[in-house]
Design a protein around this motif. Structure first.
Motif: not given
Length: 273
Positions: A236-245
């Motif tokens: 969450e700190r790194m990508i927030g709520t973006k989908p996973g790769t």
């Protein structure tokens, strides 16, 4: 100076010998360092500074996962053969590794979201969700999920076979039930297991080895939960709520796993003590 068996000399006033026994084995050759240190291949172009850190951390995770599987398998087998002291000893080693796994997140968090963004797009469709060894750990610990093998299409035939074996073989919990049976308890139903656990907890002097084994299993469960919680906060700190790769919902999927417990009956026991 050189000798017939290698190179000899003095280091800080101490005689030392390098390449003993004809130099057939060295530190580097034993650890296969040339091959190991050649495995950190960056995908970014131009090279993103933090991609090396990202690759290294995850490769180290997989090495620790390999060791955890080695120890958990041996611990299970020790329970099945009645060597309870060995099963407990190996699980305590796993605890130490699991604490290390959680602490490694601190290193990964020295990478900022901006730095990660420089190469994150290069990772797709790769994802930590695809870690076969991590799934093996979950299956072996007791959380078998056959749907993972069906859902994930990127598995090699070797990986499918490995996961299939883990789905078929006894779990740590299965082995612990055998321990309870050998101690004279019934394990045919959840209620009989609950009753057995209460009796073990109520007479620790008589069932000391069984109680300690239950405690180290619970600790394994707790430390796995702590790693999952630490991991989701980092994501969450790194990508927030973006989908996973890999196409997962990212932190949302990880949060859905936070309530997973390998040994719910050991947790339920706390309510009755």
């Amino acid at each position: 100076m050189s000798s017939g068996d290698g190179v000899a000399g003095r280091w800080d006033g101490v005689d030392v010998h390098f390449g003993e026994a004809g130099g057939r084995l060295t530190y580097g050759s034993y650890l296969r360092l040339a091959e190991l240190l050649d495995q950190q291949r960056l995908e970014s172009d131009p090279p993103a500074h933090d991609e090396l850190l990202f690759i290294t951390i995850h490769q180290v995770y997989e090495l620790w996962f390999k060791q955890v599987l080695h120890e958990l398998t041996a611990s299970r087998d020790a329970m099945l053969s009645g060597e309870l002291w060995l099963a407990e000893h190996l699980l305590r080693r796993v605890h130490t590794i699991e604490r290390t796994l959680t602490q490694q997140v601190d290193i990964l968090e020295t990478m900022t979201p901006q730095d990660f963004g420089e190469f994150r797009h290069r990772l797709s469709p790769a994802s930590g969700f695809q870690s076969v060894q991590f799934r093996e750990i979950e299956f072996l610990s007791g959380a078998k999920d056959p749907s993972f093998v069906r859902r994930f299409r990127g598995l090699t035939e070797v990986e499918k076979e490995r996961l299939g074996r883990r789905l078929e073989e006894p779990t740590l919990w299965d082995a612990f039930l055998v321990v309870l049976e050998k101690a004279g308890f019934g394990t045919g139903t959840e209620d009989s297991v609950r009753d057995a656990l209460r009796k073990v907890a109520g007479d620790r002097s008589h069932y000391a080895a069984v109680w300690e084994l239950a405690e180290v299993l619970l600790q394994h469960d707790e430390l796995a939960a702590a790693w999952r919680a630490r991991h989701v906060v980092m994501v969450e700190r790194m990508i927030g709520t973006k989908p996973g790769t890999g196409g997962s919902s990212g932190a949302g999927y990880l949060r859905s796993r936070l309530d997973l417990r390998y040994y719910p009956l050991l947790w339920d026991l706390r309510t009755t003590l």
